[in-house]
Scaffold this motif. Structure first.
Motif: not given
Length: 155
Positions: A74-101
């Motif tokens: 029997p063919t097995t389907t790969p386990p369901y991978k839920p979508p990644s959680p939404p990223l925190p909203p970016v408000k300032t340039r400082k919020d971008c540093i960990p996301l871009c890292g």
């Protein structure tokens, strides 16, 4: 008188030539219709007085049937991978540093990737999830931004 003799000689020669040619034609015609003798009838061969015993006849074997193939696993389907959680909203340039890292950690030129990613994040207020691809998740602003050489700017 000489002309009569010459004329007589010529007529005789002509008659002789025509008879010879007609004889040759008749010979050819006769040879053409020569009867061919019929072949002699074969002499029948006598059968031996006692026929040899026939070899014993074996019962016919059942027809060959190829083995049935094993049922496919029997063919097995790969386990369901839920979508990644939404990223925190970016408000300032400082919020971008960990996301871009996180986005640039596997890049061969990490500092160059970080500089471009922070610029894109600051302007578009978004960083795509993962380390590569998924650019369309941030919309037209992120995908349409180009460098001076008309290459995509955002990593």
């Amino acid at each position: 008188m000489a002309s009569k003799a010459l004329l007589f000689l010529l007529a005789t020669l002509l008659q002789l030539a025509s008879e010879v040619s007609s004889n040759e034609k008749e010979k050819r015609i006769e040879m053409k219709y020569v009867k061919v003798p019929e072949p002699a009838t074969p002499i029948p061969v006598k059968a031996p007085p006692h026929p040899a015993p026939a070899p014993p006849v074996k019962s016919p074997s059942p027809p060959y049937k190829p083995p049935t193939p094993a049922p496919a696993p029997p063919t097995t389907t790969p386990p369901y991978k839920p979508p990644s959680p939404p990223l925190p909203p970016v408000k300032t340039r400082k919020d971008c540093i960990p996301l871009c890292g996180e986005r640039c950690k596997l890049h061969s030129r990490t500092n160059l990737c970080m500089r471009a990613c922070i610029t894109c994040c600051d302007r578009c207020k978004c960083v795509p999830p993962g380390t590569y691809g998924n650019r369309e998740m941030c919309g037209k602003c992120y995908t349409d931004m180009k460098t001076h050489n008309n290459k995509p700017k955002c990593p």
